[in-house]
Every structure is written in C-alpha cells, then in structure tokens.
Design a protein around this motif. Structure first.
Motif, PDB file in Angstrom:
ATOM      1  N   ILE A 205      26.607  -6.835  35.388  1.00  0.00           N
ATOM      2  CA  ILE A 205      25.677  -6.196  35.862  1.00  0.00           C
ATOM      3  C   ILE A 205      25.168  -5.448  34.424  1.00  0.00           C
ATOM      4  CG2 ILE A 205      24.394  -4.249  37.107  1.00  0.00           C
ATOM      5  CD1 ILE A 205      25.636  -6.886  38.677  1.00  0.00           C
ATOM      6  N   SER A 206      23.922  -5.857  33.969  1.00  0.00           N
ATOM      7  CA  SER A 206      23.144  -5.296  32.751  1.00  0.00           C
ATOM      8  C   SER A 206      22.541  -4.117  33.338  1.00  0.00           C
ATOM      9  CB  SER A 206      22.362  -6.270  32.103  1.00  0.00           C
ATOM     10  OG  SER A 206      23.072  -7.394  31.480  1.00  0.00           O
ATOM     11  N   ASP A 207      22.996  -2.957  32.685  1.00  0.00           N
ATOM     12  CA  ASP A 207      22.124  -1.356  32.989  1.00  0.00           C
ATOM     13  C   ASP A 207      21.219  -1.307  31.880  1.00  0.00           C
ATOM     14  OD1 ASP A 207      21.647   0.865  33.505  1.00  0.00           O
ATOM     15  OD2 ASP A 207      23.591   1.791  33.066  1.00  0.00           O
ATOM     16  N   ILE A 208      20.053  -1.796  32.128  1.00  0.00           N
ATOM     17  CA  ILE A 208      18.911  -1.542  31.354  1.00  0.00           C
ATOM     18  C   ILE A 208      18.171  -0.030  31.313  1.00  0.00           C
ATOM     19  CG2 ILE A 208      16.878  -2.525  30.484  1.00  0.00           C
ATOM     20  CD1 ILE A 208      17.622  -5.195  31.854  1.00  0.00           C
ATOM     21  N   TRP A 209      18.105   0.749  30.121  1.00  0.00           N
ATOM     22  CA  TRP A 209      17.252   1.734  30.296  1.00  0.00           C
ATOM     23  C   TRP A 209      16.019   1.513  30.475  1.00  0.00           C
ATOM     24  CZ3 TRP A 209      22.201   2.537  29.548  1.00  0.00           C
ATOM     25  CH2 TRP A 209      22.705   3.740  29.519  1.00  0.00           C
ATOM     26  N   PRO A 210      15.112   2.435  31.074  1.00  0.00           N
ATOM     27  CA  PRO A 210      13.528   2.103  31.409  1.00  0.00           C
ATOM     28  C   PRO A 210      12.770   1.747  30.345  1.00  0.00           C
ATOM     29  CG  PRO A 210      14.475   4.015  33.007  1.00  0.00           C
ATOM     30  CD  PRO A 210      15.845   3.810  31.883  1.00  0.00           C
ATOM     31  N   ASP A 211      13.108   2.476  29.314  1.00  0.00           N
ATOM     32  CA  ASP A 211      12.453   2.286  27.908  1.00  0.00           C
ATOM     33  C   ASP A 211      13.070   0.838  27.028  1.00  0.00           C
ATOM     34  OD1 ASP A 211      14.778   3.136  26.822  1.00  0.00           O
ATOM     35  OD2 ASP A 211      13.504   5.039  25.748  1.00  0.00           O
ATOM     36  N   GLY A 212      13.933   0.229  27.546  1.00  0.00           N
ATOM     37  CA  GLY A 212      14.397  -0.957  26.953  1.00  0.00           C
ATOM     38  C   GLY A 212      15.386  -0.563  25.787  1.00  0.00           C
ATOM     39  N   SER A 213      15.614   0.791  25.419  1.00  0.00           N
ATOM     40  CA  SER A 213      16.276   1.219  24.227  1.00  0.00           C
ATOM     41  C   SER A 213      17.842   0.832  24.358  1.00  0.00           C
ATOM     42  CB  SER A 213      16.138   2.762  23.891  1.00  0.00           C
ATOM     43  OG  SER A 213      16.745   3.511  25.010  1.00  0.00           O
ATOM     44  N   ARG A 214      18.240   0.792  25.317  1.00  0.00           N
ATOM     45  CA  ARG A 214      19.921   0.595  25.622  1.00  0.00           C
ATOM     46  C   ARG A 214      20.081  -0.371  26.639  1.00  0.00           C
ATOM     47  NH1 ARG A 214      24.051   5.690  26.152  1.00  0.00           N
ATOM     48  NH2 ARG A 214      25.710   4.473  27.197  1.00  0.00           N
ATOM     49  N   VAL A 215      21.278  -0.966  26.464  1.00  0.00           N
ATOM     50  CA  VAL A 215      21.923  -1.741  27.490  1.00  0.00           C
ATOM     51  C   VAL A 215      23.019  -1.861  27.592  1.00  0.00           C
ATOM     52  CG1 VAL A 215      21.877  -4.176  28.487  1.00  0.00           C
ATOM     53  CG2 VAL A 215      19.648  -3.564  27.147  1.00  0.00           C
ATOM     54  N   ASP A 216      23.886  -1.323  28.705  1.00  0.00           N
ATOM     55  CA  ASP A 216      25.195  -1.449  28.750  1.00  0.00           C
ATOM     56  C   ASP A 216      25.526  -2.677  29.832  1.00  0.00           C
ATOM     57  OD1 ASP A 216      25.262   0.889  27.409  1.00  0.00           O
ATOM     58  OD2 ASP A 216      26.040   2.201  29.152  1.00  0.00           O
ATOM     59  N   GLN A 217      26.797  -3.279  29.779  1.00  0.00           N
ATOM     60  CA  GLN A 217      26.996  -4.278  30.591  1.00  0.00           C
ATOM     61  C   GLN A 217      28.402  -4.129  31.326  1.00  0.00           C
ATOM     62  OE1 GLN A 217      26.612  -7.846  28.057  1.00  0.00           O
ATOM     63  NE2 GLN A 217      24.813  -8.359  29.503  1.00  0.00           N
TER      64      GLN A 217
END
Length: 345
Positions: free
Chosen positions: A274-286
């Motif tokens: 599950i890719s956790d995308i910050w609303p501004d796209g600055s960070r992605v955790d998986q």
C-alpha cells in the motif's frame, strides 16, 4: 477463517534513496482475516466489524465476518470489481464484465478479457436479500467497458473509473464518469486516461484523485461542484489535472482509499504494497505485504485506524495498523439484518 499474525515483529523501515519520491519501506505486523478468496477486491468495512468485498474470479459480492467466515451475498456474473455503500443501505458495484484468469497453485491472476464478456455495468445489490439490478451499462450510447472503482460524494452521486478491457492484441482507452444513484443521469467527466483504476475524494471533496495502472501515476483534479471538474477537457493530459506523484521501476497502481489527513493510499502491484502518498506528493511510504498483487485497501476498526487490504493473487484479506485514522465514507453507516442464505465457507 481468521488467522494468526503473519509478521510477528514490530514494523521495520528501510529507505531506497536511489528512487524518485523518497520511498520509505515499512513492514507492518499483519493479521490474516480470511483466506480462500477468489481474487478479492473492493473491501468495505462495516460498522459490525464485517468486511464487504467482491471476488472477481468467483463473480460474487461476499461478506467476511470477524471470525473469518465468508458468506456470499450475491452471484453477480461478469466481473464484480469494486463496491461502495450507497443510499438506502444498498451496495453499488462496478462490474468489469469479466476477466480471464490463470490459476496456478497458490497463485491466481488475470490475463485478459473473459471469453464470455458482453459489457461492463454498474449494479445495485440489496445486502439483505441478495437481489440485484443493473443501474447503468452505457453512457451517451457507448457501452461501459470495464468499470473498476467508485466513490460516493456528499451530494449523493458517485464517481467511477472505467479501466477498459485488455485483449490479446489491443486494449480500450479508459475514462472517469459521474452518475446519480437513482439511475437518472450518467456523464463522462474525463477522457482519455491510461487504464484508470482507483478513485477517491479529498476530505473536503474539492479534489478528485485518480490513479492509472500501467503508468503508476496519481492524478488530482480540482472540483467546482458535484460532478464538475475544472478544465477537464484540455487538449493534453496536463491541462486536465495535476500529477501528484509517479512511481519508478516496475510498479503498477490499483485501487485506493483516502485517509483522514488526505493521504492517498494506493494498492501497488508487483511491489506488493500500500503506497501512502502525501497530499502534495512530497513523500511516499510503502507498507509491504506478502503478495505481489495487492489490489485495494479500506479503513475500519476503532477510530478507523485499521487498514484492511486485499491480497488477490493468494486470495487473502489481511489487516494492519495505519498511522492515521481513515476517512469516513459517505453512507458508511449502513448495516446488516440477518445474513443472506446463499451459503458460507
């Protein structure tokens, strides 16, 4: 049946500094909720602790109770792909019309359009009786090809993606639609997109998120009102929306959910996460999970802090703790009377 925890240790983190988007890997402690599912998708967490989901290969809408038992609500035919609670306690299903599968020991995966495919559709199911009807199967005289995911807004309408169908030598172009729940109106909102899949709304419902499968791009579209996208008909794709993020390497996006802080949480194939995308796209955790074909996620449990994910190749439903509360969905207060009688396993 419910099962033991599958990862007995605390979450582990590792970074991949060479990849775009500052990806951070997290290995959560997961619990197997149910197994033996036939390519599950479209999970919906219910107030009583059960999970509604579709089984695409079995062609059913099913209910998983907290003890892990699976009850068939309705046999819908075609390829039920996504589900959402709607007005009047009914369940709305995006039906892709059917997929052809390859079945190997412990591995089930789709490869093309089903041989008996006729059309895609939107169906309404009564969860108490299992009776269902087709709400839409066309828009402006064109057949729906492969409806995939859907989300209701506060106005009572719903957005859905049409992923299209893939055949041996060619594939359809996909799009996004908006429709009323009573069957009185359906309209094309965005066209074309490349295999649009997951769809969701920001907490203030001013932004629509759509992900594309093959490109692994997450798009955002500003909304001017229910069913209305600002600049949705520009001559190039960038005129219609904004790319929040795109993943590198061999990864593909599937369905999504939005959490209470506006993060876009996207099931990611090949990586199995599950890719956790910050609303501004600055960070992605998986959040890495033990199946290459992770197809969807929803939030339930106390304070909506439990993520339920469908691991489709192996046919399991798992849960794990999410770092933030999920976003309460419109019409999510729906519940159940007695269980349908089509059987349990």
């Amino acid at each position: 049946m419910g099962g033991p925890e599958m990862a007995p240790h605390t979450p582990q983190r590792s970074s991949r500094p060479g990849e775009p988007g500052a990806l951070l890997d997290i290995r959560p402690r997961i619990t197997r909720v149910a197994s033996g599912l036939r390519f599950p998708e479209g999970p919906v967490a219910m107030p009583d602790g059960s999970i509604i989901l579709v089984e695409i290969e079995r062609r059913t809408l099913s209910r998983v109770t907290p003890d892990g038992r699976v009850h068939v609500i309705a046999s819908l035919g075609g390829g039920p792909n996504g589900a959402a609670m709607g007005p009047g306690g009914k369940i709305y299903v995006t039906n892709n019309g059917g997929l052809k599968f390859i079945d190997r020991p412990g591995k089930l995966f789709p490869v093309a359009q089903a041989d008996d495919y006729v059309t895609g559709s939107i169906q309404i199911v009564d969860p108490e009786t299992g009776k269902f009807e087709t709400l839409y199967d066309a828009c402006d005289g064109r057949r729906l090809r492969g409806p995939n995911d859907l989300v209701f807004d506060r106005a009572g309408g719903f957005w859905f993606t049409d992923h299209g169908k893939t055949r041996e030598r060619d594939a359809d172009r996909g799009g996004v639609y908006y429709a009323r729940a009573d069957g009185s109106m359906i309209q094309e909102a965005i066209f074309p997109l490349e295999q649009p899949n997951g769809i969701g709304l920001s907490p203030d419902e001013r932004t629509l998120y759509v992900v594309e499968t093959e490109t692994a791009r997450c798009w955002s579209f500003r909304l001017s009102g229910p069913g209305r996208i600002e600049s949705a008909k520009g001559p190039v794709r960038g005129d219609r929306g904004t790319v929040v993020t795109g993943l590198g390497g061999y990864q593909m996006f599937d369905s999504l959910a939005v959490d209470g802080e506006g993060h876009v949480c996207v099931a990611t194939i090949q990586t199995g996460a599950i890719s956790d995308i910050w609303p501004d796209g600055s960070r992605v955790d998986q959040y890495l999970l033990p199946d290459r074909i992770v197809t969807n996620v929803c939030f339930g449990g106390p304070d909506l802090r439990t993520a339920f994910a469908t691991l489709s190749m192996g046919g399991t439903l798992v849960s794990f703790e999410w770092p933030r509360p999920g976003l309460p969905l419109n019409y999510s207060e729906g519940g159940f009377a007695p269980l349908p009688t089509l059987g349990a396993r």
